[in-house]
Scaffold this active site. Structure first.
Site, PDB file in Angstrom:
ATOM      1  N   TYR A   1       6.198   5.040  15.533  1.00 27.04           N
ATOM      2  CA  TYR A   1       4.831   4.486  15.493  1.00 27.04           C
ATOM      3  C   TYR A   1       3.821   5.496  16.066  1.00 27.04           C
ATOM      4  CZ  TYR A   1       1.147   0.964  16.269  1.00 27.04           C
ATOM      5  OH  TYR A   1      -0.030   0.246  16.264  1.00 27.04           O
TER       6      TYR A   1
ATOM      7  N   VAL B   1       0.805  -1.228   0.000  1.00 24.11           N
ATOM      8  CA  VAL B   1       0.000   0.000   0.000  1.00 24.11           C
ATOM      9  C   VAL B   1       0.838   1.278   0.000  1.00 24.11           C
ATOM     10  CG1 VAL B   1      -2.116  -0.996   0.952  1.00 24.11           C
ATOM     11  CG2 VAL B   1      -0.352  -0.137   2.516  1.00 24.11           C
TER      12      VAL B   1
ATOM     13  N   SER C   1      -4.117   4.345  17.086  1.00 25.04           N
ATOM     14  CA  SER C   1      -3.641   3.542  18.218  1.00 25.04           C
ATOM     15  C   SER C   1      -3.637   4.396  19.489  1.00 25.04           C
ATOM     16  CB  SER C   1      -2.214   3.067  17.941  1.00 25.04           C
ATOM     17  OG  SER C   1      -1.617   2.576  19.124  1.00 25.04           O
TER      18      SER C   1
ATOM     19  N   ILE D   1      -4.042  -5.391  21.683  1.00 18.90           N
ATOM     20  CA  ILE D   1      -4.913  -6.402  21.094  1.00 18.90           C
ATOM     21  C   ILE D   1      -4.065  -7.641  20.792  1.00 18.90           C
ATOM     22  CG2 ILE D   1      -6.541  -6.899  19.203  1.00 18.90           C
ATOM     23  CD1 ILE D   1      -7.397  -4.463  20.973  1.00 18.90           C
TER      24      ILE D   1
ATOM     25  N   ASN E   1      -6.010  -0.108   7.405  1.00 14.09           N
ATOM     26  CA  ASN E   1      -5.635  -0.888   8.594  1.00 14.09           C
ATOM     27  C   ASN E   1      -4.184  -1.370   8.567  1.00 14.09           C
ATOM     28  OD1 ASN E   1      -6.150  -2.928  10.900  1.00 14.09           O
ATOM     29  ND2 ASN E   1      -5.581  -4.250   9.168  1.00 14.09           N
TER      30      ASN E   1
ATOM     31  N   ALA F   1       4.113   8.703  16.311  1.00 15.51           N
ATOM     32  CA  ALA F   1       3.998   9.869  15.409  1.00 15.51           C
ATOM     33  C   ALA F   1       3.116   9.512  14.214  1.00 15.51           C
ATOM     34  CB  ALA F   1       5.380  10.312  14.943  1.00 15.51           C
ATOM     35  N   SER F   2       3.270   8.300  13.706  1.00 16.45           N
ATOM     36  CA  SER F   2       2.454   7.899  12.540  1.00 16.45           C
ATOM     37  C   SER F   2       0.979   7.822  12.926  1.00 16.45           C
ATOM     38  CB  SER F   2       2.931   6.557  11.963  1.00 16.45           C
ATOM     39  OG  SER F   2       2.578   5.471  12.810  1.00 16.45           O
ATOM     40  N   LYS F   3       0.708   7.329  14.118  1.00 12.69           N
ATOM     41  CA  LYS F   3      -0.689   7.155  14.536  1.00 12.69           C
ATOM     42  C   LYS F   3      -1.312   8.505  14.935  1.00 12.69           C
ATOM     43  CE  LYS F   3      -0.886   2.682  13.927  1.00 12.69           C
ATOM     44  NZ  LYS F   3      -1.695   2.117  12.846  1.00 12.69           N
TER      45      LYS F   3
HETATM   46  P1  NDP Z   1      -0.545  -7.558  12.072  1.00 11.94           P
HETATM   47  O1  NDP Z   1       0.930  -7.324  12.013  1.00 11.94           O
HETATM   48  O2  NDP Z   1      -1.067  -8.801  12.708  1.00 11.94           O
HETATM   49  O3  NDP Z   1      -1.199  -7.388  10.621  1.00 11.94           O
HETATM   50  C1  NDP Z   1      -0.911  -6.286   9.825  1.00 11.94           C
HETATM   51  C2  NDP Z   1      -1.152  -6.678   8.381  1.00 11.94           C
HETATM   52  O4  NDP Z   1      -0.787  -5.555   7.552  1.00 11.94           O
HETATM   53  C3  NDP Z   1      -0.264  -7.851   7.963  1.00 11.94           C
HETATM   54  O5  NDP Z   1      -1.007  -8.788   7.234  1.00 11.94           O
HETATM   55  C4  NDP Z   1       0.790  -7.177   7.108  1.00 11.94           C
HETATM   56  O6  NDP Z   1       1.345  -7.987   6.088  1.00 11.94           O
HETATM   57  C5  NDP Z   1       0.004  -6.050   6.489  1.00 11.94           C
HETATM   58  N1  NDP Z   1       0.896  -5.033   5.941  1.00 11.94           N
HETATM   59  C6  NDP Z   1       2.012  -4.515   6.525  1.00 11.94           C
HETATM   60  N2  NDP Z   1       2.614  -3.651   5.683  1.00 11.94           N
HETATM   61  C7  NDP Z   1       1.872  -3.620   4.552  1.00 11.94           C
HETATM   62  C8  NDP Z   1       1.999  -2.940   3.318  1.00 11.94           C
HETATM   63  N3  NDP Z   1       3.012  -2.106   3.084  1.00 11.94           N
HETATM   64  N4  NDP Z   1       1.078  -3.153   2.349  1.00 11.94           N
HETATM   65  C9  NDP Z   1       0.036  -4.017   2.571  1.00 11.94           C
HETATM   66  N5  NDP Z   1      -0.130  -4.688   3.716  1.00 11.94           N
HETATM   67  C10 NDP Z   1       0.781  -4.502   4.699  1.00 11.94           C
HETATM   68  O7  NDP Z   1      -1.111  -6.256  12.828  1.00 11.94           O
HETATM   69  P2  NDP Z   1      -2.431  -6.072  13.698  1.00 11.94           P
HETATM   70  O8  NDP Z   1      -3.555  -6.830  13.122  1.00 11.94           O
HETATM   71  O9  NDP Z   1      -2.068  -6.235  15.113  1.00 11.94           O
HETATM   72  O10 NDP Z   1      -2.646  -4.503  13.464  1.00 11.94           O
HETATM   73  C11 NDP Z   1      -3.518  -3.981  12.478  1.00 11.94           C
HETATM   74  C12 NDP Z   1      -3.552  -2.469  12.647  1.00 11.94           C
HETATM   75  O11 NDP Z   1      -3.967  -2.152  13.974  1.00 11.94           O
HETATM   76  C13 NDP Z   1      -2.199  -1.791  12.454  1.00 11.94           C
HETATM   77  O12 NDP Z   1      -2.380  -0.548  11.815  1.00 11.94           O
HETATM   78  C14 NDP Z   1      -1.720  -1.582  13.874  1.00 11.94           C
HETATM   79  O13 NDP Z   1      -0.804  -0.508  13.973  1.00 11.94           O
HETATM   80  C15 NDP Z   1      -3.026  -1.279  14.570  1.00 11.94           C
HETATM   81  N6  NDP Z   1      -2.974  -1.501  16.006  1.00 11.94           N
HETATM   82  C16 NDP Z   1      -2.726  -2.748  16.525  1.00 11.94           C
HETATM   83  C17 NDP Z   1      -2.671  -2.928  17.884  1.00 11.94           C
HETATM   84  C18 NDP Z   1      -2.417  -4.252  18.508  1.00 11.94           C
HETATM   85  O14 NDP Z   1      -2.329  -4.304  19.741  1.00 11.94           O
HETATM   86  N7  NDP Z   1      -2.317  -5.339  17.764  1.00 11.94           N
HETATM   87  C19 NDP Z   1      -2.846  -1.788  18.803  1.00 11.94           C
HETATM   88  C20 NDP Z   1      -3.110  -0.542  18.157  1.00 11.94           C
HETATM   89  C21 NDP Z   1      -3.168  -0.418  16.802  1.00 11.94           C
HETATM   90  P3  NDP Z   1       2.501  -9.073   6.447  1.00 11.94           P
HETATM   91  O15 NDP Z   1       1.754 -10.237   6.987  1.00 11.94           O
HETATM   92  O16 NDP Z   1       3.153  -9.382   5.149  1.00 11.94           O
HETATM   93  O17 NDP Z   1       3.410  -8.425   7.402  1.00 11.94           O
END
Ligand code: NDP
Length: 249
Positions: free
Chosen positions: A157, A66, A144, A190, A92, A159-161
């Site tokens: 992280y 993305v 986040s 989570i 996401n 700063a991005s959020k």
């Molecule tokens: P995961 O790491 O489990 O999943 C993230 C997904 O995003 C992965 O499938 C990953 O692919 C994909 N991804 C990463 N980079 C890219 C890219 N450049 N293009 C397309 N896809 C990409 O994360 P979570 O499910 O835990 O988190 C989801 C969102 O929630 C994130 O934005 C995270 O910052 C936010 N969040 C999560 C928290 C938590 O406690 N888990 C807390 C607060 C926010 P790949 O499998 O190849 O790495």
């Protein structure tokens, strides 16, 4: 279950192959939407239909980075043209590259900003054109707790959020008159592979900070996203909805 925004509502979910994104796909499908899951890895996307109970043609998957501005824009245009509409975009996809600020490499700063924040800008710019034309749409950005309060070891992280929250509010203001809404969800801790990677000591400290004394489930976040995607939240825009067991009040 979330109400659908339109009889044939179409949603794009980035980072949809696992973790929170996968559960968002599940919720939006169960609300009757057609879902396009975008993620980096073909192998993970290949298993998605099975993981989501074989929803047939209502689920499409696309391998895509993305941060590829041209590619991601073209994908959004293609989905909107193919279905004749685009109702929901969930930005996401996200990564962490944690480390104390004094030792953080430029590369780790830039990469996190690019994946977490710039990709959302690219997605919003492309999706909003279609949503404005159809006079309706809902954009949800995955922020986040770190973006609201900061977090040691997460200068990049957080700063991005925090940037995503500013982007959410500006998008909401620019498009409100066209009935295109933009909100953010701010999860706390989570249970996903992202948090599995934390050292046990950090997990124990985190748990102590959560008033509800437990990590959340991906489905907890997905239900909040489905609400913001649906007409049930039709008069909400520019908001940040915390899903964090009471950490941010
Ligand atoms: P995961 O790491 O489990 O999943 C993230 C997904 O995003 C992965 O499938 C990953 O692919 C994909 N991804 C990463 N980079 C890219 C890219 N450049 N293009 C397309 N896809 C990409 O994360 P979570 O499910 O835990 O988190 C989801 C969102 O929630 C994130 O934005 C995270 O910052 C936010 N969040 C999560 C928290 C938590 O406690 N888990 C807390 C607060 C926010 P790949 O499998 O190849 O790495």
């Amino acid at each position: 279950m979330a109400e659908k925004t339109h009889d044939n509502a179409v949603a794009i979910v980035t980072g949809g192959a696992r973790g929170i994104g996968l559960e968002i796909c599940r919720e939006l499908l169960s609300a009757g939407m057609t879902v396009v899951a975008v993620d980096l890895r073909d192998d993970l996307l290949a298993g998605l239909p099975d993981a989501l109970g074989s929803p047939g043609e209502r689920l499409a998957t696309r391998a895509m980075d993305v941060t590829d501005s041209e590619g991601f824009t073209a994908l959004i245009d293609e989905v909107a043209e193919q279905h004749g509409r685009l109702d929901v975009l969930v930005n996401n996809a996200g990564i962490t590259r944690d480390g104390l600020l004094m030792r953080m490499e430029d590369e780790d700063w830039e990469m996190v900003l690019k994946v977490n924040l710039t990709s959302a800008f690219i997605g919003i710019r492309a999706a909003s054109r279609h949503m404005m034309r159809q006079r309706g749409g809902s954009i949800i950005n995955m922020a986040s707790f770190s973006g609201l309060e900061g977090n040691r070891g997460q200068a990049n992280y957080s700063a991005s959020k925090a940037g995503l929250i500013g982007l959410t509010k500006t998008t909401a203001k620019e498009f409100a008159g066209k009935n295109v809404r933009c909100n953010a969800v701010a999860p706390g801790f989570i249970q996903t592979e992202m948090t599995d990677a934390l050292p046990q000591q950090a997990k124990d400290v985190a748990q102590g900070l959560i008033p509800m004394k437990r990590f959340g489930e991906p489905s907890d976040v997905a239900r909040a996203v489905a609400f913001l995607a649906s007409d049930a939240s039709g008069y909400m825009t520019g908001q940040v909805l915390s899903v964090d067991g009471g950490m941010h009040m």
